[in-house]
Design a protein around this motif. Structure first.
Motif, mmCIF file in Angstrom:
data_model
loop_
_atom_site.group_PDB
_atom_site.id
_atom_site.type_symbol
_atom_site.label_atom_id
_atom_site.label_comp_id
_atom_site.label_asym_id
_atom_site.label_seq_id
_atom_site.Cartn_x
_atom_site.Cartn_y
_atom_site.Cartn_z
ATOM 1 N N ARG A 273 0.897 -1.166 -0.180
ATOM 2 C CA ARG A 273 0.038 0.005 0.051
ATOM 3 C C ARG A 273 0.929 1.219 -0.072
ATOM 4 N N TYR A 274 0.827 2.110 -0.974
ATOM 5 C CA TYR A 274 1.705 3.175 -1.166
ATOM 6 C C TYR A 274 1.349 4.376 -0.152
ATOM 7 N N GLU A 275 2.171 5.163 0.367
ATOM 8 C CA GLU A 275 1.643 6.197 1.211
ATOM 9 C C GLU A 275 0.510 6.952 0.893
ATOM 10 N N ASP A 276 0.393 7.222 -0.198
ATOM 11 C CA ASP A 276 -1.124 7.872 -0.435
ATOM 12 C C ASP A 276 -2.383 7.021 -0.546
ATOM 13 N N GLY A 277 -2.054 5.740 0.024
ATOM 14 C CA GLY A 277 -3.181 4.896 0.272
ATOM 15 C C GLY A 277 -3.495 4.108 -0.944
ATOM 16 N N VAL A 278 -3.203 4.067 -1.950
ATOM 17 C CA VAL A 278 -3.286 3.173 -3.189
ATOM 18 C C VAL A 278 -2.583 1.791 -2.835
ATOM 19 N N LEU A 279 -3.586 0.723 -2.776
ATOM 20 C CA LEU A 279 -3.222 -0.603 -2.662
ATOM 21 C C LEU A 279 -3.070 -1.263 -3.892
ATOM 22 N N ALA A 280 -1.610 -1.229 -4.100
ATOM 23 C CA ALA A 280 -1.083 -1.798 -5.572
ATOM 24 C C ALA A 280 -0.761 -3.243 -5.598
ATOM 25 N N LEU A 281 -0.545 -3.688 -4.638
ATOM 26 C CA LEU A 281 -0.697 -5.282 -4.528
ATOM 27 C C LEU A 281 -1.208 -5.621 -3.187
ATOM 28 N N GLY B 107 -0.898 -7.779 -17.567
ATOM 29 C CA GLY B 107 -1.869 -6.903 -16.640
ATOM 30 C C GLY B 107 -1.993 -5.763 -17.285
ATOM 31 N N ALA B 108 -3.310 -4.914 -17.120
ATOM 32 C CA ALA B 108 -3.368 -3.470 -17.674
ATOM 33 C C ALA B 108 -2.367 -2.484 -17.058
ATOM 34 N N ASN B 109 -2.281 -1.247 -17.382
ATOM 35 C CA ASN B 109 -1.459 -0.214 -16.757
ATOM 36 C C ASN B 109 -2.134 -0.095 -15.331
ATOM 37 N N GLY B 110 -1.045 -0.134 -14.439
ATOM 38 C CA GLY B 110 -1.621 0.205 -12.818
ATOM 39 C C GLY B 110 -1.848 -1.174 -12.233
ATOM 40 N N ALA B 111 -1.559 -2.343 -12.934
ATOM 41 C CA ALA B 111 -2.092 -3.678 -12.263
ATOM 42 C C ALA B 111 -1.095 -4.182 -11.248
ATOM 43 N N GLY B 112 0.088 -3.422 -11.097
ATOM 44 C CA GLY B 112 1.030 -3.890 -10.137
ATOM 45 C C GLY B 112 2.178 -4.791 -10.500
ATOM 46 N N LYS B 113 2.696 -4.628 -11.795
ATOM 47 C CA LYS B 113 3.808 -5.227 -12.267
ATOM 48 C C LYS B 113 5.053 -4.913 -11.824
ATOM 49 N N THR B 114 5.272 -3.544 -11.965
ATOM 50 C CA THR B 114 6.529 -2.914 -11.753
ATOM 51 C C THR B 114 6.720 -2.883 -10.144
ATOM 52 N N THR B 115 5.503 -2.714 -9.450
ATOM 53 C CA THR B 115 5.717 -2.658 -8.042
ATOM 54 C C THR B 115 6.092 -3.914 -7.503
ATOM 55 N N THR B 116 5.630 -5.087 -8.203
ATOM 56 C CA THR B 116 6.219 -6.390 -7.744
ATOM 57 C C THR B 116 7.693 -6.361 -7.998
ATOM 58 N N ASP C 194 11.479 -5.501 -16.761
ATOM 59 C CA ASP C 194 10.393 -4.892 -16.871
ATOM 60 C C ASP C 194 9.789 -4.396 -18.252
ATOM 61 N N GLU C 195 9.006 -5.002 -18.776
ATOM 62 C CA GLU C 195 8.747 -4.829 -20.404
ATOM 63 C C GLU C 195 9.857 -4.558 -21.165
ATOM 64 N N PRO C 196 10.741 -5.930 -21.162
ATOM 65 C CA PRO C 196 11.957 -5.859 -21.954
ATOM 66 C C PRO C 196 11.659 -5.545 -23.755
ATOM 67 N N THR D 78 5.260 -7.929 -19.281
ATOM 68 C CA THR D 78 5.021 -7.503 -20.450
ATOM 69 C C THR D 78 3.495 -7.181 -20.843
ATOM 70 N N HIS D 79 3.405 -6.578 -22.024
ATOM 71 C CA HIS D 79 2.062 -6.212 -22.537
ATOM 72 C C HIS D 79 1.762 -7.008 -23.803
ATOM 73 N N ASP D 80 2.861 -7.755 -23.989
ATOM 74 C CA ASP D 80 2.817 -8.525 -25.409
ATOM 75 C C ASP D 80 2.349 -10.033 -25.327
HETATM 76 N N1 LIG Z 1 5.393 5.491 -6.117
HETATM 77 C C1 LIG Z 1 4.143 5.343 -6.145
HETATM 78 N N2 LIG Z 1 3.193 6.117 -5.296
HETATM 79 C C2 LIG Z 1 1.766 5.899 -5.260
HETATM 80 N N3 LIG Z 1 1.301 4.816 -6.123
HETATM 81 C C3 LIG Z 1 1.889 4.383 -6.859
HETATM 82 C C4 LIG Z 1 3.278 4.504 -7.084
HETATM 83 N N4 LIG Z 1 3.814 3.777 -7.874
HETATM 84 C C5 LIG Z 1 2.899 2.994 -8.610
HETATM 85 N N5 LIG Z 1 1.608 3.492 -7.650
HETATM 86 C C6 LIG Z 1 0.331 2.903 -8.014
HETATM 87 O O1 LIG Z 1 0.215 1.356 -7.818
HETATM 88 C C7 LIG Z 1 -0.512 0.955 -8.888
HETATM 89 C C8 LIG Z 1 0.235 -0.021 -9.473
HETATM 90 O O2 LIG Z 1 1.149 0.458 -10.162
HETATM 91 P P1 LIG Z 1 2.521 -0.357 -11.269
HETATM 92 O O3 LIG Z 1 3.446 0.630 -11.545
HETATM 93 O O4 LIG Z 1 3.181 -1.340 -10.433
HETATM 94 O O5 LIG Z 1 1.595 -0.955 -12.351
HETATM 95 P P2 LIG Z 1 2.182 -1.643 -13.739
HETATM 96 O O6 LIG Z 1 1.437 -3.225 -13.646
HETATM 97 O O7 LIG Z 1 3.626 -1.759 -13.652
HETATM 98 O O8 LIG Z 1 1.470 -0.742 -14.817
HETATM 99 P P3 LIG Z 1 1.952 -0.418 -16.401
HETATM 100 O O9 LIG Z 1 1.438 -1.477 -17.240
HETATM 101 O O10 LIG Z 1 1.470 1.003 -16.687
HETATM 102 O O11 LIG Z 1 3.553 -0.448 -16.200
HETATM 103 C C9 LIG Z 1 -1.286 1.915 -9.729
HETATM 104 O O12 LIG Z 1 -2.400 2.310 -9.303
HETATM 105 C C10 LIG Z 1 -0.149 3.148 -9.728
HETATM 106 O O13 LIG Z 1 -0.761 4.288 -9.602
#
Ligand SMILES: Nc1ncnc2c1ncn2[C@@H]1O[C@H](COP(=O)(O)OP(=O)(O)OP(=O)(O)O)[C@@H](O)[C@H]1O
Ligand SMILES: [Mg+2]
Length: 254
Positions: free
Chosen positions: A23-31, A48-57, A171-173, A203-205
């Motif tokens: 959960r990011y500091e702003d409250g977003v539950l990313a994973l 997974g779509a943009n924002g699904a949580g891949k980069t966070t993982t 990450d999206e190689p 990946t998105h592919d």
């Molecule tokens: N540093 C951050 N602070 C707050 N929220 C964040 C931060 N980084 C990511 N998020 C939020 O966490 C969620 C997951 O983001 P993440 O970047 O992991 O997605 P992603 O699957 O990699 O997307 P993409 O396909 O666009 O790369 C999104 O809602 C994003 O807005």
């Protein structure tokens, strides 16, 4: 867990997400309690779509950020408890590879190899790894300034190979690679797998994911909503499943 990985001959779990939650500091539950395992000689593709949580993982495995709860482990090492030890086991290629623009390709490889403690590589080693990732010889002694995104990506992958870590995170190689480079990249991943590497890629592919990955996971709003082995899926299945989960995502967001 032992340190020894006999390339391609055992089934050690190398990468493991265990109820990983962020959960990011702003409250977003990313994973939200994400769990999966990746063995040696295995490629796992996260869709997974943009924002699904891949980069966070991926960032949690690298300990760029701390989990809210749960653990990311590499060869049994909990990444946020022993970050330096964990980093030794991981090579990483980001979507926007950060390298020195004023250094040549060879100089970048030499710099990053030495930074990673590998002091014995020769010019021939650098040349061979650059050829292996498909960077044409004329470019080896040119500064990165003039390189395309795909050429920089290849240098990033070469540096990851030189690190010779048991796990590689990507990450999206394939974004930014032309179709030929994309195809060659898939062959390269296949190669690395047969050397025993454990590979996690976002990946998105979806078609390339099915082509190369042993396991495909679809993420939606921080949860793994589908996971399947390559033999369980045809391209059409995967496309339909992806659309189904994305449709669910849109309904949930509406
Ligand atoms: N540093 C951050 N602070 C707050 N929220 C964040 C931060 N980084 C990511 N998020 C939020 O966490 C969620 C997951 O983001 P993440 O970047 O992991 O997605 P992603 O699957 O990699 O997307 P993409 O396909 O666009 O790369 C999104 O809602 C994003 O807005
Ligand atoms: Mg991302």
């Amino acid at each position: 867990m032992t340190e020894s990985i006999n390339a391609g001959t055992n089934n050690t779990i190398v990468l493991e997400a265990d109820k990983l939650t962020k959960r990011y500091e702003d409250g977003v539950l990313a994973l939200d309690e994400l769990s999966f395992t990746i063995k040696s000689s295995e490629i796992y593709a996260m869709l997974g779509a943009n924002g699904a949580g891949k980069t966070t993982t991926i960032n949690l495995f690298l300990n760029f950020i701390e989990p809210t709860s749960g653990e990311a482990r590499v060869m049994g090492i909990v990444t946020h408890k022993e970050p330096l030890l964990a980093k030794e086991k991981l090579a990483f290629v980001s979507e926007n590879v950060m390298l020195y623009q004023n250094f040549t390709a060879i100089q970048n490889l030499d710099y990053f190899a030495k930074l990673g403690g590998k002091k014995n590589y020769t010019r021939d080693d650098y040349r061979n790894v650059l050829l292996r990732v498909g960077l044409q010889e004329e470019a080896h002694n040119k500064r990165l300034k003039g390189f395309s995104k795909g050429m920089r990506q290849k240098c990033g992958i070469a540096i990851a190979i030189l690190k010779d870590a048991p796990a590689i995170l990507l990450d999206e190689p394939t974004s930014g690679l032309d179709p030929k480079a994309g195809y060659e990249f898939i062959q390269l991943l296949d190669n690395l797998r047969s050397e025993g590497k454990s590979i996690l890629m976002s990946t998105h592919d979806i078609f390339r994911a099915r082509e190369i990955a042993d396991t495909v996971g679809i993420m939606n709003q921080g949860k793994l909503v589908m996971q399947a082995g390559r033999d369980e899926l045809t391209d059409k299945d995967l496309e339909q499943l992806y659309m189904k989960y994305m449709a669910g995502h849109m309904e949930a967001a509406a």
